[in-house]
Design an enzyme around this catalytic site. Sequence first.
Site, PDB file in Angstrom:
ATOM      1  N   GLU A 157      33.313  33.750  24.459  1.00 10.72           N
ATOM      2  CA  GLU A 157      33.307  35.473  24.466  1.00 10.72           C
ATOM      3  C   GLU A 157      32.645  35.692  25.544  1.00 10.72           C
ATOM      4  O   GLU A 157      31.987  35.487  25.609  1.00 10.72           O
ATOM      5  CB  GLU A 157      32.591  35.840  23.081  1.00 10.72           C
ATOM      6  CG  GLU A 157      33.133  37.744  22.317  1.00 10.72           C
ATOM      7  CD  GLU A 157      35.183  36.316  21.817  1.00 10.72           C
ATOM      8  OE1 GLU A 157      35.998  37.178  22.576  1.00 10.72           O
ATOM      9  OE2 GLU A 157      34.782  36.432  20.375  1.00 10.72           O
ATOM     10  N   HIS A 158      33.454  36.426  25.991  1.00  8.14           N
ATOM     11  CA  HIS A 158      33.274  36.967  27.749  1.00  8.14           C
ATOM     12  C   HIS A 158      33.062  35.887  28.852  1.00  8.14           C
ATOM     13  O   HIS A 158      32.670  35.775  29.789  1.00  8.14           O
ATOM     14  CB  HIS A 158      31.794  37.401  27.725  1.00  8.14           C
ATOM     15  CG  HIS A 158      31.879  39.043  26.716  1.00  8.14           C
ATOM     16  ND1 HIS A 158      31.902  40.116  27.843  1.00  8.14           N
ATOM     17  CD2 HIS A 158      32.615  39.788  25.517  1.00  8.14           C
ATOM     18  CE1 HIS A 158      32.666  41.424  26.904  1.00  8.14           C
ATOM     19  NE2 HIS A 158      32.056  40.898  25.417  1.00  8.14           N
ATOM     20  N   THR A 159      34.001  34.791  28.671  1.00  2.19           N
ATOM     21  CA  THR A 159      33.587  34.190  29.116  1.00  2.19           C
ATOM     22  C   THR A 159      35.277  33.522  30.705  1.00  2.19           C
ATOM     23  O   THR A 159      35.013  32.709  31.616  1.00  2.19           O
ATOM     24  CB  THR A 159      33.613  31.790  28.582  1.00  2.19           C
ATOM     25  OG1 THR A 159      34.183  32.602  27.338  1.00  2.19           O
ATOM     26  CG2 THR A 159      32.583  32.081  27.741  1.00  2.19           C
TER      27      THR A 159
ATOM     28  N   GLY B 122      42.185  48.845  18.324  1.00  2.00           N
ATOM     29  CA  GLY B 122      41.238  49.062  17.912  1.00  2.00           C
ATOM     30  C   GLY B 122      39.668  48.281  17.427  1.00  2.00           C
ATOM     31  O   GLY B 122      38.893  48.070  17.063  1.00  2.00           O
ATOM     32  N   ALA B 123      40.895  46.634  16.395  1.00  2.00           N
ATOM     33  CA  ALA B 123      39.932  46.133  16.468  1.00  2.00           C
ATOM     34  C   ALA B 123      39.478  44.449  16.842  1.00  2.00           C
ATOM     35  O   ALA B 123      38.523  43.710  15.936  1.00  2.00           O
ATOM     36  CB  ALA B 123      40.947  45.497  14.966  1.00  2.00           C
TER      37      ALA B 123
ATOM     38  N   GLU C 161      47.592  45.522  32.818  1.00  2.40           N
ATOM     39  CA  GLU C 161      46.125  45.773  32.495  1.00  2.40           C
ATOM     40  C   GLU C 161      45.092  46.189  32.641  1.00  2.40           C
ATOM     41  O   GLU C 161      44.532  47.773  33.292  1.00  2.40           O
ATOM     42  CB  GLU C 161      45.566  45.407  31.180  1.00  2.40           C
ATOM     43  CG  GLU C 161      44.961  45.244  30.726  1.00  2.40           C
ATOM     44  CD  GLU C 161      44.927  45.629  28.590  1.00  2.40           C
ATOM     45  OE1 GLU C 161      45.671  44.929  28.302  1.00  2.40           O
ATOM     46  OE2 GLU C 161      43.839  46.052  28.273  1.00  2.40           O
TER      47      GLU C 161
ATOM     48  N   ASP D 158      43.704  36.670  26.159  1.00  2.00           N
ATOM     49  CA  ASP D 158      44.232  37.641  25.100  1.00  2.00           C
ATOM     50  C   ASP D 158      45.427  37.790  25.628  1.00  2.00           C
ATOM     51  O   ASP D 158      46.438  37.611  25.132  1.00  2.00           O
ATOM     52  CB  ASP D 158      44.742  39.223  25.027  1.00  2.00           C
ATOM     53  CG  ASP D 158      42.520  39.345  25.108  1.00  2.00           C
ATOM     54  OD1 ASP D 158      41.592  38.210  24.742  1.00  2.00           O
ATOM     55  OD2 ASP D 158      42.370  40.378  25.148  1.00  2.00           O
TER      56      ASP D 158
HETATM   57  C1  GLA Z   1      38.272  41.533  25.591  1.00  2.00           C
HETATM   58  C2  GLA Z   1      39.152  41.217  26.916  1.00  2.00           C
HETATM   59  C3  GLA Z   1      38.854  40.194  27.080  1.00  2.00           C
HETATM   60  C4  GLA Z   1      37.740  38.799  26.720  1.00  2.00           C
HETATM   61  C5  GLA Z   1      37.113  39.827  25.024  1.00  2.00           C
HETATM   62  C6  GLA Z   1      35.987  38.651  25.355  1.00  2.00           C
HETATM   63  O1  GLA Z   1      38.936  40.768  24.135  1.00  2.00           O
HETATM   64  O2  GLA Z   1      39.875  41.763  27.005  1.00  2.00           O
HETATM   65  O3  GLA Z   1      39.685  39.331  27.853  1.00  2.00           O
HETATM   66  O4  GLA Z   1      37.096  38.893  28.318  1.00  2.00           O
HETATM   67  O5  GLA Z   1      37.042  40.758  25.482  1.00  2.00           O
HETATM   68  O6  GLA Z   1      35.702  37.871  24.565  1.00  2.00           O
END
Ligand code: GLA
Length: 390
Positions: A36-38, A126-127, A165, A177
């Site tokens: 996550e956030h990587t 929003g989930a 985006e 994503d």
């Molecule tokens: C959101 C962003 C992704 C990612 C996640 C965190 O979903 O769209 O690119 O950074 O947060 O892992």
Amino acid sequence: MTQILNQVAAKAFQTAFGYAPQHLVQAPGRVNLIGEHTDYNDGFVLPCAINFGTVIAVSARSDKTVRVVAADYQGETDEFQLDSPIQPLADGIWPNYVRGVVKYLLAHGLLLKGADLALAGDVPQGAGLSSSASLEVAVTQAFKTLQGFNDLSPTDMALIAQRAENNFVGCNCGIMDQLVSARGEAGSALLIDCRSLTTQSVPLPPDLAVMIVHSRIRRGLVGSEYNTRRMQCEAAAKHYGVKALRDLSLTRLEADAGDLDATVLRRAKHIVTENQRTLDAAEALAAGDLRRMGLLMAASHDSMRDDFEITVPAMDQLVDILQMAIGDIGGARMTGGGFGGCAVALMPQEKAESVRLAVENHYKSPTGDAGTVYVCHASAGAGPLARTFQ
Ligand code: GLA
């Protein structure tokens, strides 16, 4: 994705435009199992595409007009021209995703024909399950299928969707994503190297349940907190003199911390440890080692709570409930950008019902809502669905 979405999209098309669509295409949402956030730190992520997504019914036009109808927004419509500058709408929620993708398809050098499109989706919004990436990638797929852009690879599609985006909708997300929506594989998670954009498919054990629980926590400040985290990660990379935190080892993180701000140091620690956990998790899953996977997911959640500080107390409770109900074989963590959204849980199929009951009996959001449980399966990425009309 359900047959129902196809019908909804085709029906909305017929109602809005008065004729039957030529093609149906789809692109899925996703759930991130770990990492996550990587992604915006050039690191590793391990998501899978899910059986919730966006279906688009589409037909070519002989002029330069794009007309769009959104079945999920009471048949709201949008219309714009390909030969005039494409601008965002001030009050457009869904239209800007379509406009943005079309703008960046053109910027990619593709000669687009006008088109009529009808959108229908079932990714909860929003989930944290990427309803927007699913829509963006579905729009790229619609033009690809319509005009036979066979050279447009799934990675190109993801990059175009991400540009839309970032630059048009104004959300500074990473590539995860869109890439998994474009390249997902049925039955597998994808280990993505977000620097090289190479992927490795990680088959999920056949008796594994992928459960997603929507916490119903109202998410505020998601965008601003997301951008703050990105800036903190960039500041940490600069301090250590590396291109991205992907290039930092835990040993150097500790040895050369110097006068780095303590909060920024914790943010960097999350990224460095999460990258390693993600690589380890891909190995654990591929080996069917759900015990190890569970430990890695728990460590990931703790790191998001303590070092990256993107969880909230109700989410921590939900994850506790899931972990308790699952036991040692499998695990749970928050998934997505943070501050609410969903938890993801992995467990043997036979446990799914008792875990669902535990959520039903023990979880309430701060506003008193029950969590919503979805048992999903890893699904294929974007593609044409059928050409059953005309
Ligand atoms: C959101 C962003 C992704 C990612 C996640 C965190 O979903 O769209 O690119 O950074 O947060 O892992």
